[in-house]
Motif scaffolding. Structure first.
Motif, PDB file in Angstrom:
ATOM      1  N   VAL A   1       7.692   3.583  19.843  1.00  0.00           N
ATOM      2  CA  VAL A   1       7.154   4.836  19.313  1.00  0.00           C
ATOM      3  C   VAL A   1       7.966   6.029  19.798  1.00  0.00           C
ATOM      4  O   VAL A   1       8.162   6.984  19.057  1.00  0.00           O
ATOM      5  N   PHE A   2       8.491   5.931  21.022  1.00  0.00           N
ATOM      6  CA  PHE A   2       9.119   7.112  21.614  1.00  0.00           C
ATOM      7  C   PHE A   2      10.223   7.743  20.756  1.00  0.00           C
ATOM      8  O   PHE A   2      10.203   8.959  20.544  1.00  0.00           O
ATOM      9  N   PRO A   3      11.178   6.958  20.227  1.00  0.00           N
ATOM     10  CA  PRO A   3      12.237   7.593  19.429  1.00  0.00           C
ATOM     11  C   PRO A   3      11.689   8.353  18.221  1.00  0.00           C
ATOM     12  O   PRO A   3      12.212   9.413  17.859  1.00  0.00           O
ATOM     13  N   LEU A   4      10.618   7.813  17.613  1.00  0.00           N
ATOM     14  CA  LEU A   4      10.032   8.493  16.454  1.00  0.00           C
ATOM     15  C   LEU A   4       9.393   9.814  16.883  1.00  0.00           C
ATOM     16  O   LEU A   4       9.553  10.839  16.225  1.00  0.00           O
ATOM     17  N   VAL A   5       8.688   9.759  18.020  1.00  0.00           N
ATOM     18  CA  VAL A   5       8.089  10.993  18.543  1.00  0.00           C
ATOM     19  C   VAL A   5       9.178  12.000  18.875  1.00  0.00           C
ATOM     20  O   VAL A   5       9.048  13.199  18.598  1.00  0.00           O
ATOM     21  N   PHE A   6      10.273  11.496  19.429  1.00  0.00           N
ATOM     22  CA  PHE A   6      11.414  12.347  19.779  1.00  0.00           C
ATOM     23  C   PHE A   6      11.929  13.088  18.541  1.00  0.00           C
ATOM     24  O   PHE A   6      12.045  14.321  18.535  1.00  0.00           O
ATOM     25  N   CYS A   7      12.203  12.337  17.471  1.00  0.00           N
ATOM     26  CA  CYS A   7      12.729  12.952  16.242  1.00  0.00           C
ATOM     27  C   CYS A   7      11.736  13.966  15.673  1.00  0.00           C
ATOM     28  O   CYS A   7      12.095  15.088  15.317  1.00  0.00           O
ATOM     29  N   LEU A   8      10.486  13.545  15.615  1.00  0.00           N
ATOM     30  CA  LEU A   8       9.464  14.385  14.997  1.00  0.00           C
ATOM     31  C   LEU A   8       9.262  15.668  15.788  1.00  0.00           C
ATOM     32  O   LEU A   8       9.189  16.759  15.216  1.00  0.00           O
ATOM     33  N   SER A   9       9.224  15.552  17.132  1.00  0.00           N
ATOM     34  CA  SER A   9       8.943  16.757  17.910  1.00  0.00           C
ATOM     35  C   SER A   9      10.128  17.714  17.855  1.00  0.00           C
ATOM     36  O   SER A   9       9.941  18.920  17.750  1.00  0.00           O
ATOM     37  N   PHE A  10      11.366  17.159  17.866  1.00  0.00           N
ATOM     38  CA  PHE A  10      12.505  18.077  17.754  1.00  0.00           C
ATOM     39  C   PHE A  10      12.560  18.718  16.367  1.00  0.00           C
ATOM     40  O   PHE A  10      12.926  19.883  16.237  1.00  0.00           O
ATOM     41  N   ALA A  11      12.178  17.945  15.348  1.00  0.00           N
ATOM     42  CA  ALA A  11      12.131  18.526  13.995  1.00  0.00           C
ATOM     43  C   ALA A  11      11.142  19.692  13.970  1.00  0.00           C
ATOM     44  O   ALA A  11      11.445  20.769  13.454  1.00  0.00           O
ATOM     45  N   LEU A  12       9.979  19.502  14.588  1.00  0.00           N
ATOM     46  CA  LEU A  12       8.976  20.570  14.606  1.00  0.00           C
ATOM     47  C   LEU A  12       9.484  21.779  15.388  1.00  0.00           C
ATOM     48  O   LEU A  12       9.248  22.920  15.001  1.00  0.00           O
TER      49      LEU A  12
END
Lengths: 312, 257
Positions: free
Chosen positions: B228-239
């Protein structure tokens, strides 16, 4: 309706607006005049909420533009100097997009758009790409955009720029029609236009309010007394001497003398001395058999008022 | 938000930009697929992963005009003088670019169908690669969107986002340079008598740089190994970048300069 208090705006070192304050009452049409670079467009951009001010406040219908932007912006339709048009959309698509932005309810859209299209006379180009329209049509689409959402206040930055004389007349008529129900601020370089449409004028110069008054009061303020121009045929010295005897005439000067014996003189009249002297001047000329060829008032036009205020 | 999304998405197809991006992507994915067929071995997941490496070219093309064009043409006035929320404007534009990516992905879906017809399998690796595709795309688009908000020229915006994305995709190489650079610098100055310490400091700097690499983090997805972490990483940086873009636009309403 609109209250502007001590507005300042600096762009870096340049102090473009230096303390402008004025009020616009409901239903009023206010003209906004000033030479290039005086801060007209900046002030209009600030009132409409596009630019922020360095200090001061703008209150629209009781809503501060910074504290309650959405409420304040609902009351305003704004046509900036360069109409904000998407050249890759058709007129109808674009106006529908503006309806979306202004949150016009879906069921009112069709009726409102049809009304606006016929009002600014762009119904026949509704399905054409905006990029392919002439400048005059683009300007009208810009006006249509400001009218979407039926705002109570219209701010129009040079609405007749790029239009031909017929279109200018039409837009002027349109604005007079709108003025019955809306509060309008118009800026323009064309002074006759302001004179024809506005109740009051704000003249700004170097970022400050130079004058704010009704047009007639402005002219009167500029000249304590009134000037008359008289053009006649006859011996000039006799005429001047005879006219000097009329009470209320304070001085007379010669302007032009034609070879065929036609003279033009300027009469300065002091109305406070005793009523209207124009009838007396006419009878005096008639009695002596000097035909009057032209007789008119020389009160300053808005143009002269503008020049004298902004060049001072 | 839907209004801005609709306008922006349709405008991709009113100008050549949308078609150019779609054509480019179709060419790249088709070329890979044919290439794999000629070798007799098809791996949809590796096709998707290698397509992601072309994002650094496709994303700047798609995002360069999103906000810079509004600024140049003066249409941004509409967003400031109507009661629309600026965040909705930014998010609508982001979604428009993201939707274009979704359309590009149709190419890959066609390839999947062809593979299935040839008795191939769509396994967990393909799902993983697809997840990476969309999450990394979201991150890159938000960076491109931000680049587009800081200038009124499409070219400058494209160059800025291209450089940022290039740096991100080269982070592994850059981190190796940083490692040896930091180690030798410290070894020559502060840690003269403790080379091991200098070495470990260099490694830490390199690890810190690598941490920011989204491609590095999602490497195992194509083998069907998810976390899950890489997805959270991408999503949070996108936000974060979407929020920065919103603040950049909102600043105009507030800034006193």
């Amino acid at each position: 309706m609109i209250e502007i208090k001590d507005l300042h705006k600096s762009y870096g070192d340049k102090h473009a607006v230096r303390g402008i304050s004025f009020k616009v009452e409901k239903g009023e049409v206010l003209g906004f005049l000033g030479p290039n670079g005086a801060g007209k467009s900046t002030t209009m951009n600030i009132i409409s909420g596009y630019l922020s001010m360095t200090s001061g406040s703008v209150i629209i219908n009781g809503h501060d533009i910074l504290d309650e932007p959405e409420e304040a912006k609902k009351c305003i339709g704004y046509l900036p100097e360069l109409p904000p048009l998407y050249l890759d959309m058709t007129v109808l698509e674009y106006l529908t997009f503006v309806c979306d932005l202004k949150k016009v309810p879906k069921d009112q859209r069709k009726v409102q758009l049809a009304k606006i299209l016929s009002m600014v006379k762009i119904t026949d180009v509704a399905d054409r790409l905006i990029g392919n329209l002439s400048k005059g049509y683009k300007q009208r689409v810009g006006i249509a955009q400001a009218l979407v959402g039926d705002p109570e206040i219209l701010i129009l930055d040079e609405p007749t720029v790029g239009l031909d004389p017929n279109q200018i007349l039409e837009i002027r008529k349109l604005i007079s029609k709108l003025a019955k129900t809306k509060t309008i601020i118009i800026s323009s370089h064309i002074l006759s236009e302001i004179q024809a449409m506005c109740d009051r004028v704000v003249i700004i110069n170097h970022g400050k309010v130079a004058a704010i008054d009704t047009i007639t009061d402005l002219s009167a303020r500029l000249t304590g007394n009134s000037k008359l121009l008289l053009c006649f045929k006859g011996a000039i010295k006799d005429v001047i001497n005879s006219l000097r005897t009329i009470p209320g005439v304070s001085s007379i000067s010669e302007r032009v003398t034609n070879e065929s014996g036609i003279h033009e003189i300027e009469i300065i009249v002091d109305y406070s001395a005793g009523g209207d002297v124009r009838a007396n001047i006419f009878y005096n000329m008639a009695k002596n058999g000097w035909p009057i060829l032209e007789f008119r008032s020389l009160d300053p036009t808005l143009e002269e008022v503008f020049l004298s205020i902004t060049s001072a | 938000m839907t209004a801005v999304f609709k306008r922006e998405f349709l405008s991709y197809f009113r100008s050549p930009v949308g078609y150019v991006a779609l054509a480019l992507f179709s060419f790249l994915s088709g070329f890979q697929f044919i290439n794999m067929i000629s070798k007799g071995y098809i791996s949809i997941s590796s096709e998707i992963v290698s397509l992601s490496s072309f994002f650094i070219i496709i994303v700047p093309i798609i995002t360069m005009g999103l906000l810079s064009e509004d600024k140049r043409r003066g249409t941004e006035i509409l967003f400031y003088t109507t009661p629309v929320n600026l965040f909705d404007v930014v998010f609508g534009k982001f979604l428009a670019a993201f939707a274009l990516f979704a359309i590009m992905f149709v190419n890959v879906i066609i390839h999947m169908i062809i593979t299935l017809c040839c008795k191939g399998k769509v396994d967990a690796g393909v799902v993983g690669a697809t997840l990476v595709f969309f999450f990394v795309a979201a991150l890159y688009i938000s960076i491109g969107l931000f680049a587009s908000s800081i200038t009124d020229s499409q070219i400058v915006s494209a160059i800025i986002s291209f450089v940022i994305l290039l740096v991100i995709s080269l982070l592994t190489t850059i981190s190796q340079f940083a490692q040896s650079g930091v180690a030798s610098f410290l070894g020559a100055t502060f840690c003269k008598f403790d080379p091991a310490k200098a070495q470990s400091a260099g490694e830490k700097v390199a690890a810190a740089l690598r941490w920011f690499n989204p491609l590095d983090k999602t490497q195992d997805f194509r083998y069907g190994i998810f976390s899950v972490f890489p997805l959270v990483f991408c999503l949070s940086f996108a936000l974060v970048f979407i929020y920065l873009t919103f603040r950049k636009l909102d600043k105009k309403r507030w800034s006193q300069k």
